[in-house]
Design a protein around this motif. Structure first.
Motif, PDB file in Angstrom:
ATOM      1  N   ALA A  13     130.462  86.138  34.087  1.00 32.77           N
ATOM      2  CA  ALA A  13     131.210  85.075  33.406  1.00 32.77           C
ATOM      3  C   ALA A  13     130.471  83.754  33.478  1.00 32.77           C
ATOM      4  CB  ALA A  13     132.597  84.934  34.026  1.00 32.77           C
ATOM      5  N   SER A  14     129.698  83.534  34.540  1.00 35.22           N
ATOM      6  CA  SER A  14     128.995  82.268  34.738  1.00 35.22           C
ATOM      7  C   SER A  14     127.608  82.251  34.113  1.00 35.22           C
ATOM      8  CB  SER A  14     128.874  81.985  36.241  1.00 35.22           C
ATOM      9  OG  SER A  14     130.152  81.938  36.855  1.00 35.22           O
ATOM     10  N   ALA A  15     127.167  83.380  33.572  1.00 34.87           N
ATOM     11  CA  ALA A  15     125.823  83.450  32.991  1.00 34.87           C
ATOM     12  C   ALA A  15     125.710  82.548  31.768  1.00 34.87           C
ATOM     13  CB  ALA A  15     125.496  84.896  32.608  1.00 34.87           C
ATOM     14  N   SER A  16     124.542  81.965  31.590  1.00 36.51           N
ATOM     15  CA  SER A  16     124.296  81.097  30.438  1.00 36.51           C
ATOM     16  C   SER A  16     124.202  81.938  29.161  1.00 36.51           C
ATOM     17  CB  SER A  16     122.996  80.317  30.657  1.00 36.51           C
ATOM     18  OG  SER A  16     122.676  79.538  29.533  1.00 36.51           O
ATOM     19  N   ARG A  17     124.868  81.478  28.103  1.00 36.40           N
ATOM     20  CA  ARG A  17     124.860  82.221  26.839  1.00 36.40           C
ATOM     21  C   ARG A  17     124.760  81.265  25.662  1.00 36.40           C
ATOM     22  NH1 ARG A  17     126.238  87.334  28.391  1.00 36.40           N
ATOM     23  NH2 ARG A  17     127.510  87.465  30.302  1.00 36.40           N
ATOM     24  N   SER A  18     124.211  81.745  24.562  1.00 38.10           N
ATOM     25  CA  SER A  18     124.152  80.990  23.319  1.00 38.10           C
ATOM     26  C   SER A  18     125.545  80.952  22.696  1.00 38.10           C
ATOM     27  CB  SER A  18     123.179  81.662  22.351  1.00 38.10           C
ATOM     28  OG  SER A  18     123.736  82.889  21.874  1.00 38.10           O
ATOM     29  N   PRO A  19     125.755  80.121  21.664  1.00 39.56           N
ATOM     30  CA  PRO A  19     127.054  80.118  20.976  1.00 39.56           C
ATOM     31  C   PRO A  19     127.462  81.509  20.483  1.00 39.56           C
ATOM     32  CG  PRO A  19     125.815  78.179  20.348  1.00 39.56           C
ATOM     33  CD  PRO A  19     124.890  79.016  21.198  1.00 39.56           C
ATOM     34  N   LEU A  20     126.495  82.289  19.984  1.00 38.43           N
ATOM     35  CA  LEU A  20     126.810  83.653  19.547  1.00 38.43           C
ATOM     36  C   LEU A  20     127.247  84.500  20.735  1.00 38.43           C
ATOM     37  CD1 LEU A  20     126.822  85.988  17.486  1.00 38.43           C
ATOM     38  CD2 LEU A  20     124.399  86.344  18.018  1.00 38.43           C
TER      39      LEU A  20
ATOM     40  N   LEU B  29     114.828  95.757  39.629  1.00 40.20           N
ATOM     41  CA  LEU B  29     114.631  94.619  40.522  1.00 40.20           C
ATOM     42  C   LEU B  29     113.763  93.553  39.852  1.00 40.20           C
ATOM     43  CD1 LEU B  29     114.068  96.497  43.889  1.00 40.20           C
ATOM     44  CD2 LEU B  29     115.919  94.881  43.430  1.00 40.20           C
ATOM     45  N   ASP B  30     112.700  94.008  39.167  1.00 37.55           N
ATOM     46  CA  ASP B  30     111.829  93.065  38.473  1.00 37.55           C
ATOM     47  C   ASP B  30     112.593  92.311  37.390  1.00 37.55           C
ATOM     48  OD1 ASP B  30     108.792  95.117  38.556  1.00 37.55           O
ATOM     49  OD2 ASP B  30     109.648  93.684  39.989  1.00 37.55           O
ATOM     50  N   ALA B  31     113.439  93.038  36.650  1.00 39.60           N
ATOM     51  CA  ALA B  31     114.224  92.404  35.589  1.00 39.60           C
ATOM     52  C   ALA B  31     115.177  91.361  36.162  1.00 39.60           C
ATOM     53  CB  ALA B  31     115.011  93.459  34.813  1.00 39.60           C
ATOM     54  N   ALA B  32     115.826  91.704  37.287  1.00 38.23           N
ATOM     55  CA  ALA B  32     116.758  90.766  37.906  1.00 38.23           C
ATOM     56  C   ALA B  32     116.016  89.554  38.467  1.00 38.23           C
ATOM     57  CB  ALA B  32     117.541  91.471  39.015  1.00 38.23           C
TER      58      ALA B  32
ATOM     59  N   THR C  24     114.076  83.847  38.127  1.00 39.77           N
ATOM     60  CA  THR C  24     112.947  82.928  37.984  1.00 39.77           C
ATOM     61  C   THR C  24     113.088  82.083  36.728  1.00 39.77           C
ATOM     62  OG1 THR C  24     111.468  84.447  39.149  1.00 39.77           O
ATOM     63  CG2 THR C  24     110.439  82.803  37.741  1.00 39.77           C
ATOM     64  N   ASN C  25     113.498  82.721  35.618  1.00 36.45           N
ATOM     65  CA  ASN C  25     113.670  81.995  34.360  1.00 36.45           C
ATOM     66  C   ASN C  25     114.780  80.960  34.462  1.00 36.45           C
ATOM     67  OD1 ASN C  25     111.640  83.485  33.188  1.00 36.45           O
ATOM     68  ND2 ASN C  25     113.007  84.957  32.222  1.00 36.45           N
ATOM     69  N   LYS C  26     115.871  81.316  35.147  1.00 30.11           N
ATOM     70  CA  LYS C  26     116.973  80.363  35.308  1.00 30.11           C
ATOM     71  C   LYS C  26     116.536  79.152  36.118  1.00 30.11           C
ATOM     72  CE  LYS C  26     120.750  83.728  34.966  1.00 30.11           C
ATOM     73  NZ  LYS C  26     121.834  84.431  35.712  1.00 30.11           N
ATOM     74  N   ALA C  27     115.742  79.394  37.176  1.00 28.86           N
ATOM     75  CA  ALA C  27     115.250  78.298  37.999  1.00 28.86           C
ATOM     76  C   ALA C  27     114.341  77.389  37.182  1.00 28.86           C
ATOM     77  CB  ALA C  27     114.512  78.842  39.214  1.00 28.86           C
ATOM     78  N   ALA C  28     113.463  77.996  36.371  1.00 28.11           N
ATOM     79  CA  ALA C  28     112.554  77.200  35.539  1.00 28.11           C
ATOM     80  C   ALA C  28     113.326  76.383  34.519  1.00 28.11           C
ATOM     81  CB  ALA C  28     111.562  78.126  34.837  1.00 28.11           C
TER      82      ALA C  28
ATOM     83  N   LEU D 205     105.992  71.238  32.975  1.00 25.70           N
ATOM     84  CA  LEU D 205     106.134  71.001  31.537  1.00 25.70           C
ATOM     85  C   LEU D 205     105.041  71.727  30.754  1.00 25.70           C
ATOM     86  CD1 LEU D 205     106.985  67.184  31.421  1.00 25.70           C
ATOM     87  CD2 LEU D 205     108.514  69.076  30.854  1.00 25.70           C
ATOM     88  N   ALA D 206     103.836  71.748  31.315  1.00 23.73           N
ATOM     89  CA  ALA D 206     102.715  72.394  30.628  1.00 23.73           C
ATOM     90  C   ALA D 206     102.761  73.908  30.749  1.00 23.73           C
ATOM     91  CB  ALA D 206     101.397  71.870  31.191  1.00 23.73           C
ATOM     92  N   HIS D 207     103.430  74.407  31.808  1.00 24.95           N
ATOM     93  CA  HIS D 207     103.488  75.859  32.055  1.00 24.95           C
ATOM     94  C   HIS D 207     104.931  76.260  32.357  1.00 24.95           C
ATOM     95  CE1 HIS D 207      99.053  75.857  32.381  1.00 24.95           C
ATOM     96  NE2 HIS D 207      99.208  74.733  33.086  1.00 24.95           N
ATOM     97  N   PRO D 208     105.806  76.258  31.342  1.00 22.19           N
ATOM     98  CA  PRO D 208     107.242  76.517  31.580  1.00 22.19           C
ATOM     99  C   PRO D 208     107.550  77.902  32.117  1.00 22.19           C
ATOM    100  CG  PRO D 208     106.733  76.488  29.226  1.00 22.19           C
ATOM    101  CD  PRO D 208     105.507  75.970  29.928  1.00 22.19           C
ATOM    102  N   ASP D 209     106.655  78.871  31.910  1.00 19.53           N
ATOM    103  CA  ASP D 209     106.921  80.244  32.352  1.00 19.53           C
ATOM    104  C   ASP D 209     106.200  80.606  33.645  1.00 19.53           C
ATOM    105  OD1 ASP D 209     106.716  81.187  28.894  1.00 19.53           O
ATOM    106  OD2 ASP D 209     108.517  80.761  30.066  1.00 19.53           O
ATOM    107  N   ALA D 210     105.473  79.667  34.229  1.00 23.22           N
ATOM    108  CA  ALA D 210     104.684  79.973  35.421  1.00 23.22           C
ATOM    109  C   ALA D 210     105.576  80.221  36.631  1.00 23.22           C
ATOM    110  CB  ALA D 210     103.718  78.827  35.715  1.00 23.22           C
ATOM    111  N   SER D 211     105.156  81.132  37.498  1.00 24.76           N
ATOM    112  CA  SER D 211     105.867  81.402  38.746  1.00 24.76           C
ATOM    113  C   SER D 211     105.541  80.316  39.762  1.00 24.76           C
ATOM    114  CB  SER D 211     105.476  82.770  39.290  1.00 24.76           C
ATOM    115  OG  SER D 211     104.113  82.761  39.675  1.00 24.76           O
ATOM    116  N   LEU D 212     106.264  80.305  40.878  1.00 22.06           N
ATOM    117  CA  LEU D 212     105.982  79.335  41.939  1.00 22.06           C
ATOM    118  C   LEU D 212     104.569  79.531  42.484  1.00 22.06           C
ATOM    119  CD1 LEU D 212     109.323  79.231  43.994  1.00 22.06           C
ATOM    120  CD2 LEU D 212     108.549  77.681  42.188  1.00 22.06           C
TER     121      LEU D 212
END
Length: 317
Positions: free
Chosen positions: A16-23, A227-230, A235-239, A271-278
């Motif tokens: 229920a708390s997950a981020s979602r688009s208007p659709l 596990l990788d998907a989760a 990681t994406n949410k943190a970024a 900002l230059a690397h939005p998908d980079a890991s820590l």
């Protein structure tokens, strides 16, 4: 007295708390309203009642309907009888016809709305159906079982077909009649993990997988994939949060408002690397500063950014 939250409820509240688009929001509300919605008369006027045992889910319903659909809503609750006396929350919505039309919900029809036609909408609709009538066994149980109970056999068949249309996973859902309900269910543990990832309950998936790996060493490849998907989702949410906080400072005085030069350099790299890991950011920052920067140091800097963001009046959500 603190009440323990069941694993099933934890899954629902995280989804229920997950981020979602208007659709995605529209599809989730549609699936929920179909499964846990009803029409009632109050004060001579018709209202749509959406019922749940979770205050978190009730708040989400109220917020999304109010903000995304300009609905006039109010709260009510009822308390059950017996030893546990569970509280059920009701989000009561005025102008039900408009809202039900917007959500594509017809209580007399078993059809899934036409707008639920892509992967995002299917995932969100199934999440809404799960929030309304779903349950999943605690991972400590060796009997893996996830289900969605509905009140109409034909709708159960449509819901089962919707499972089959999901492209990111292979769901073999089945249907069984139980008392006055029809239950669409999944039995395979790997499939349940995939469903939890699909609906946005990634932390619960990690918990489920952790217990499952301890008990059963089979199907390692599938488990690591889940596990990788989760972890990727986390990681994406943190970024996304970090980019949001950086954008806040850009619009409130610019990067020069950050006194910590190392943090400022890290913000530029994010900002230059939005998908980079820590770990990747640590390597880039080490090159930038010509000194060794660890992954934990990068994590600490991002925590400092978050605390500074909150101090400056940023949104804690």
């Amino acid at each position: 007295m603190e009440v323990d939250v069941s694993f099933a409820m934890s899954c629902k509240e995280e989804a229920a708390s997950a981020s979602r688009s208007p659709l995605g929001v529209r599809a989730l509300l549609s699936g929920f309203a179909k499964g846990a919605g009803s029409l009632r008369i109050s004060g001579g006027r018709e209202e749509l009642s959406l019922s749940t045992e979770s205050a978190t889910i009730a708040k989400m319903l109220y917020t999304r309907l109010s903000e995304d659909f300009s609905a006039s809503c109010r709260f009510a609750y009822t308390r059950g009888v017996g030893f546990r006396k569970k509280v059920k929350y009701h989000v009561l919505v005025s102008d039900p016809e408009r809202i039900l039309n917007a959500l594509g919900v017809d209580f007399l029809s078993p059809l899934v709305p036409e707008f639920v036609s892509n992967e995002e909408a299917r995932a969100a609709y199934l999440a809404g159906a799960f929030l309304a009538g779903g349950s999943v066994n605690n991972p400590e149980s060796s009997n893996y079982h996830l289900e969605i109970a509905v009140g109409d056999e034909n709708y159960a068949k449509k819901l089962s077909r919707l499972f089959g249309k999901v492209q990111s996973a292979h769901f073999e859902s089945k249907i069984v009649a139980r008392r006055k309900e029809w239950v669409v269910y999944l039995k395979k543990s790997a499939t349940i993990s995939e469903f939890l990832v699909l609906i946005g309950a990634t932390n619960c998936c990690l918990e489920f997988e952790g217990v499952r790996v301890d008990r059963d060493a089979m199907n390692i490849d599938n488990r690591l994939g889940n596990l990788d998907a989760a972890n990727m989702s986390k990681t994406n949410k943190a970024a996304e949060r970090q980019l949001k906080e950086i954008a806040y400072f850009q619009s409130h005085g610019g990067m020069s408002a950050i006194a910590n030069l190392k943090l400022r350099a890290l913000m530029e790299l994010r900002l230059a690397h939005p998908d980079a890991s820590l770990e990747e950011l640590a390597e880039l920052l080490s090159e930038e500063l010509a000194s060794s920067v660890s992954k934990s140091n990068v994590n600490h800097l991002f925590r400092s950014l978050h605390n500074l963001y909150l101090e400056k009046g940023g949104d804690a959500a």
